[in-house]
Design a protein around this motif. Sequence first.
Motif, PDB file in Angstrom:
ATOM      1  N   ILE A 251       0.855  -1.180   0.000  1.00  0.00           N
ATOM      2  CA  ILE A 251       0.000   0.000   0.000  1.00  0.00           C
ATOM      3  C   ILE A 251       0.895   1.234   0.000  1.00  0.00           C
ATOM      4  O   ILE A 251       1.928   1.266   0.671  1.00  0.00           O
ATOM      5  CB  ILE A 251      -0.954   0.018   1.214  1.00  0.00           C
ATOM      6  N   ALA A 252       0.513   2.221  -0.801  1.00  0.00           N
ATOM      7  CA  ALA A 252       1.307   3.438  -0.938  1.00  0.00           C
ATOM      8  C   ALA A 252       0.415   4.660  -0.722  1.00  0.00           C
ATOM      9  O   ALA A 252      -0.672   4.752  -1.303  1.00  0.00           O
ATOM     10  CB  ALA A 252       1.965   3.499  -2.314  1.00  0.00           C
ATOM     11  N   LEU A 253       0.873   5.571   0.118  1.00  0.00           N
ATOM     12  CA  LEU A 253       0.215   6.854   0.340  1.00  0.00           C
ATOM     13  C   LEU A 253       1.143   7.950  -0.161  1.00  0.00           C
ATOM     14  O   LEU A 253       2.328   7.962   0.171  1.00  0.00           O
ATOM     15  CB  LEU A 253      -0.081   7.071   1.823  1.00  0.00           C
ATOM     16  N   ARG A 254       0.586   8.868  -0.955  1.00  0.00           N
ATOM     17  CA  ARG A 254       1.424   9.922  -1.544  1.00  0.00           C
ATOM     18  C   ARG A 254       0.736  11.270  -1.397  1.00  0.00           C
ATOM     19  O   ARG A 254      -0.492  11.347  -1.373  1.00  0.00           O
ATOM     20  CB  ARG A 254       1.667   9.660  -3.037  1.00  0.00           C
ATOM     21  N   SER A 255       1.547  12.310  -1.313  1.00  0.00           N
ATOM     22  CA  SER A 255       1.019  13.673  -1.382  1.00  0.00           C
ATOM     23  C   SER A 255       1.733  14.397  -2.512  1.00  0.00           C
ATOM     24  O   SER A 255       2.935  14.204  -2.736  1.00  0.00           O
ATOM     25  CB  SER A 255       1.225  14.404  -0.056  1.00  0.00           C
ATOM     26  N   ASP A 256       0.999  15.205  -3.221  1.00  0.00           N
ATOM     27  CA  ASP A 256       1.529  15.941  -4.371  1.00  0.00           C
ATOM     28  C   ASP A 256       2.399  17.089  -3.867  1.00  0.00           C
ATOM     29  O   ASP A 256       1.926  17.973  -3.151  1.00  0.00           O
ATOM     30  CB  ASP A 256       0.368  16.477  -5.212  1.00  0.00           C
ATOM     31  N   ILE A 257       3.679  17.076  -4.208  1.00  0.00           N
ATOM     32  CA  ILE A 257       4.592  18.144  -3.784  1.00  0.00           C
ATOM     33  C   ILE A 257       5.241  18.826  -4.986  1.00  0.00           C
ATOM     34  O   ILE A 257       6.332  19.382  -4.881  1.00  0.00           O
ATOM     35  CB  ILE A 257       5.675  17.599  -2.828  1.00  0.00           C
ATOM     36  N   THR A 258       4.557  18.772  -6.117  1.00  0.00           N
ATOM     37  CA  THR A 258       5.115  19.360  -7.338  1.00  0.00           C
ATOM     38  C   THR A 258       5.427  20.836  -7.143  1.00  0.00           C
ATOM     39  O   THR A 258       6.524  21.303  -7.487  1.00  0.00           O
ATOM     40  CB  THR A 258       4.138  19.173  -8.510  1.00  0.00           C
ATOM     41  N   GLN A 263       9.553  25.444  -5.355  1.00  0.00           N
ATOM     42  CA  GLN A 263      10.053  26.411  -4.378  1.00  0.00           C
ATOM     43  C   GLN A 263      11.422  25.993  -3.846  1.00  0.00           C
ATOM     44  O   GLN A 263      12.280  26.830  -3.589  1.00  0.00           O
ATOM     45  CB  GLN A 263       9.051  26.546  -3.227  1.00  0.00           C
ATOM     46  N   GLN A 264      11.618  24.703  -3.661  1.00  0.00           N
ATOM     47  CA  GLN A 264      12.924  24.197  -3.223  1.00  0.00           C
ATOM     48  C   GLN A 264      13.997  24.572  -4.244  1.00  0.00           C
ATOM     49  O   GLN A 264      15.089  25.003  -3.885  1.00  0.00           O
ATOM     50  CB  GLN A 264      12.855  22.673  -3.067  1.00  0.00           C
ATOM     51  N   LYS A 265      13.674  24.413  -5.517  1.00  0.00           N
ATOM     52  CA  LYS A 265      14.628  24.754  -6.580  1.00  0.00           C
ATOM     53  C   LYS A 265      14.925  26.251  -6.578  1.00  0.00           C
ATOM     54  O   LYS A 265      16.081  26.662  -6.741  1.00  0.00           O
ATOM     55  CB  LYS A 265      14.042  24.332  -7.936  1.00  0.00           C
ATOM     56  N   GLN A 266      13.898  27.064  -6.357  1.00  0.00           N
ATOM     57  CA  GLN A 266      14.101  28.512  -6.299  1.00  0.00           C
ATOM     58  C   GLN A 266      15.040  28.879  -5.157  1.00  0.00           C
ATOM     59  O   GLN A 266      15.930  29.735  -5.301  1.00  0.00           O
ATOM     60  CB  GLN A 266      12.758  29.222  -6.117  1.00  0.00           C
ATOM     61  N   ILE A 271      20.553  30.589  -3.224  1.00  0.00           N
ATOM     62  CA  ILE A 271      21.755  30.321  -2.433  1.00  0.00           C
ATOM     63  C   ILE A 271      22.981  30.222  -3.336  1.00  0.00           C
ATOM     64  O   ILE A 271      24.043  30.784  -3.049  1.00  0.00           O
ATOM     65  CB  ILE A 271      21.581  29.026  -1.611  1.00  0.00           C
ATOM     66  N   ASP A 272      22.830  29.507  -4.470  1.00  0.00           N
ATOM     67  CA  ASP A 272      23.964  29.287  -5.368  1.00  0.00           C
ATOM     68  C   ASP A 272      24.483  30.583  -5.977  1.00  0.00           C
ATOM     69  O   ASP A 272      25.691  30.732  -6.210  1.00  0.00           O
ATOM     70  CB  ASP A 272      23.559  28.318  -6.487  1.00  0.00           C
ATOM     71  N   PHE A 273      23.581  31.543  -6.236  1.00  0.00           N
ATOM     72  CA  PHE A 273      23.984  32.757  -6.936  1.00  0.00           C
ATOM     73  C   PHE A 273      24.227  33.937  -5.999  1.00  0.00           C
ATOM     74  O   PHE A 273      24.474  35.049  -6.448  1.00  0.00           O
ATOM     75  CB  PHE A 273      22.936  33.138  -7.990  1.00  0.00           C
ATOM     76  N   SER A 274      24.152  33.703  -4.683  1.00  0.00           N
ATOM     77  CA  SER A 274      24.396  34.779  -3.721  1.00  0.00           C
ATOM     78  C   SER A 274      25.876  34.873  -3.378  1.00  0.00           C
ATOM     79  O   SER A 274      26.594  33.862  -3.336  1.00  0.00           O
ATOM     80  CB  SER A 274      23.593  34.551  -2.440  1.00  0.00           C
ATOM     81  N   ILE A 275      26.314  36.090  -3.094  1.00  0.00           N
ATOM     82  CA  ILE A 275      27.706  36.299  -2.690  1.00  0.00           C
ATOM     83  C   ILE A 275      27.890  35.899  -1.223  1.00  0.00           C
ATOM     84  O   ILE A 275      28.857  35.244  -0.849  1.00  0.00           O
ATOM     85  CB  ILE A 275      28.093  37.784  -2.890  1.00  0.00           C
ATOM     86  N   LYS A 276      26.949  36.322  -0.388  1.00  0.00           N
ATOM     87  CA  LYS A 276      27.012  36.030   1.042  1.00  0.00           C
ATOM     88  C   LYS A 276      25.631  35.568   1.505  1.00  0.00           C
ATOM     89  O   LYS A 276      24.893  36.303   2.160  1.00  0.00           O
ATOM     90  CB  LYS A 276      27.431  37.286   1.812  1.00  0.00           C
ATOM     91  N   PRO A 277      25.239  34.340   1.173  1.00  0.00           N
ATOM     92  CA  PRO A 277      23.871  33.887   1.478  1.00  0.00           C
ATOM     93  C   PRO A 277      23.657  33.661   2.969  1.00  0.00           C
ATOM     94  O   PRO A 277      24.565  33.219   3.679  1.00  0.00           O
ATOM     95  CB  PRO A 277      23.765  32.574   0.704  1.00  0.00           C
ATOM     96  N   ILE A 278      22.447  33.956   3.414  1.00  0.00           N
ATOM     97  CA  ILE A 278      22.036  33.649   4.783  1.00  0.00           C
ATOM     98  C   ILE A 278      20.684  32.958   4.702  1.00  0.00           C
ATOM     99  O   ILE A 278      19.827  33.348   3.902  1.00  0.00           O
ATOM    100  CB  ILE A 278      21.965  34.911   5.670  1.00  0.00           C
ATOM    101  N   LEU A 279      20.505  31.917   5.498  1.00  0.00           N
ATOM    102  CA  LEU A 279      19.294  31.100   5.433  1.00  0.00           C
ATOM    103  C   LEU A 279      18.755  30.870   6.840  1.00  0.00           C
ATOM    104  O   LEU A 279      19.501  30.530   7.753  1.00  0.00           O
ATOM    105  CB  LEU A 279      19.596  29.745   4.779  1.00  0.00           C
ATOM    106  N   ALA A 280      17.445  31.075   6.989  1.00  0.00           N
ATOM    107  CA  ALA A 280      16.744  30.689   8.214  1.00  0.00           C
ATOM    108  C   ALA A 280      15.763  29.589   7.835  1.00  0.00           C
ATOM    109  O   ALA A 280      14.781  29.839   7.133  1.00  0.00           O
ATOM    110  CB  ALA A 280      16.016  31.879   8.824  1.00  0.00           C
ATOM    111  N   TYR A 324       9.814  30.886   1.516  1.00  0.00           N
ATOM    112  CA  TYR A 324       9.776  29.681   0.684  1.00  0.00           C
ATOM    113  C   TYR A 324       9.044  28.576   1.446  1.00  0.00           C
ATOM    114  O   TYR A 324       9.406  28.231   2.575  1.00  0.00           O
ATOM    115  CB  TYR A 324      11.182  29.232   0.325  1.00  0.00           C
ATOM    116  N   THR A 325       8.015  28.025   0.826  1.00  0.00           N
ATOM    117  CA  THR A 325       7.265  26.919   1.426  1.00  0.00           C
ATOM    118  C   THR A 325       7.866  25.611   0.928  1.00  0.00           C
ATOM    119  O   THR A 325       7.804  25.292  -0.260  1.00  0.00           O
ATOM    120  CB  THR A 325       5.780  26.995   1.047  1.00  0.00           C
ATOM    121  N   LEU A 326       8.445  24.852   1.845  1.00  0.00           N
ATOM    122  CA  LEU A 326       9.125  23.603   1.502  1.00  0.00           C
ATOM    123  C   LEU A 326       8.243  22.429   1.918  1.00  0.00           C
ATOM    124  O   LEU A 326       7.045  22.581   2.121  1.00  0.00           O
ATOM    125  CB  LEU A 326      10.488  23.562   2.182  1.00  0.00           C
ATOM    126  N   SER A 327       8.810  21.256   2.074  1.00  0.00           N
ATOM    127  CA  SER A 327       8.018  20.066   2.391  1.00  0.00           C
ATOM    128  C   SER A 327       7.958  19.827   3.892  1.00  0.00           C
ATOM    129  O   SER A 327       8.802  20.299   4.658  1.00  0.00           O
ATOM    130  CB  SER A 327       8.619  18.834   1.701  1.00  0.00           C
TER     131      SER A 327
END
Length: 654
Positions: A251-258, A263-266, A271-280, A324-327
């Motif tokens: 049995i498999a239960l799934r939720s759509d996170i497309t 948003q994760q990619k954004q 982060i990749d293109f920032s000079i001095k990234p900060i993340l909370a 950013y809304t993640l999973s």
Amino acid sequence: MHKLTEIIKYSYNLNLLYVEDNDEVRNSTMIILREFFKNITVAENGQEGYERFTEQKFDLIMTDINMPKLGGLEMISKIRETDNEVLILVLSAYNEPNYFMESIKLGVEGYLLKPINMEQFLVVLNKVIQKVQLKEKSRTYMSLLGQYQEVTDNSLIVSKTDPTGKITYVNDEFCKISEFSKEELIGSNHNIIRDPENPKEFYEEMWESLKGKKQIWKGTIRNKSKSGKSYYVQATIKAILDADGNIVEYIALRSDITDIMNQQKQLEDLIDFSIKPILALIEIVDYNNLSKFYGHKEISHIETVFANTLLQSVPNKKLFDTVYTLSHGRFAFAKDANNQDIDEIIDNVKKALHNVNSSSFEIDGKVFDISIRVSLSYGDDILENCTYGLQKIKKGHSDFFIANGLAQIEKKQAQSNLNTLEMVHTAIKDSKIISYFQPIVDNKTKEIVKYESLVRLITPTNKILTPYFFLDVAKKGRFYSQITQIVFNNSFDALSKTTKDISINLSALDIEKENVSNMIFDLLEKHKKDASRIVFELLEDENVKDMNVVKNFISRAKKYGVRIAIDDFGVGYSNFVRLLDYQPDILKIDASLIKDILTNDYSLSIVKTIITFAKSQNIEVVGEFVENEEIYLLLKELGVDYSQGYFFGKPEPL
């Protein structure tokens, strides 16, 4: 739960029935009980106690044994005819084995001697409270189960397949996201929605967990719809087993996170293109409980509204223009902090955390009290740092953590674990997993009568390591089963090198593993002539999945003449039912009781109780951690049959 204030806080709301015929004892005991219980109903004999029981509901019954009209054990027996759930403690001045055993058969939670020993009373009461809490949770879960099933089928993507992978059931959500009809899906293989760009190793790992290990698999899967469009789901898949452990379906239960994946990619791109990234990195506390109460669409709506609440909670509105809304209830603030004050950003994140955790917010007329925790990092590896930071927060008591450099620390630990696994692998390959044997002596003669087999590892520099340095890490890899097999082979081979008995440690959880059980019985068959000199030392474990498997193993092993010992006995000594399950030949008293026996009256009392019970059942008793002559002489005087410890010998090659 172990602190006195915590015990009283919970016990005070329990309804207690106290049955005692002696006025003096009853009055003195009530002085103690009133400190722990608000609602106490008193009965002066077993008949009156039974009548009170039939008139109202009690969480706990505490009763004497010898009373007029109806004795305590007779009263318990009558109660058990209609109620097997109510918790019962026996409080008696009699330490007779027959009373002790009869209490066990009637399913009491503990046997306390008069006058009450406060330390023993607190230990037993703590266990009673834990059982009451478990029963309350069980009732709640059963009540919610039907609602969860309805919510699941209406909110999650559900499918079932037979053991070959053929689809046998899909719900409407599955059809909606895949764009296939039920007629097209039922009977088809799950490959019908597989994205061909997923690596082959991904599915091999999934099926190894599901089919090989029969474990729940969780992860993110990229699928393709009928029109060729990719979509992402967060999946939980489980193999459903029959009574014999055979897979009958999945049995498999799934939720759509497309959308979440986007948003994760954004976030990663920023982060990749920032000079001095900060993340909370922000996480909703107890998100799993929240998600159980609401369906996929409702949770998505709650997260959308809550994301806006997070953004508004930041005092300086110019710092962050998006959240950013993640999973799985996670969100993030991120920006390029180049030419900006890091301390100001950290201060604003802390204030946002405080604003959220100290207030409620409303969605569609419903008020939500949602708490969050925040892991913050700036500089290098910030996403990894923050992820590890959230894990660290969960283990502590804070709700905010600056995680700079944490990924590097975790990587070092991971590397250390890899080095340990490599060391174990090398030791296995080079036959450097060996067994040491510690003598166990007869207390009357001081002669060695048996040895306990203990695993050791020889390093490339010929250093001898105890299990402390490698066994826990080995359990996380694939080498643990090989170590177990080596230890058993070494232990059985030792039968030919001595005429003494050999004791081997064995976890009840290991017994449940079919390959381990089969290996043990192959060795017993091979060494059938000497099998009667084998002792299996079983560890008491509350996490046994199927006690019938363990009981069948014990019964089968005893046919070879194997004797059964319960190791570390005394820590859970009030778990009477386990004694009946294991039917042991030997009890090994826990080292924590033996090492304090000369100075701790409570330890001495427990040891005496164990010995009294064991003697009444013709069970042999071994004292561990016998470090000096004083302990040995006391154990001998108390009637302990055997001693094991450094006073008689350290573990050595046989």
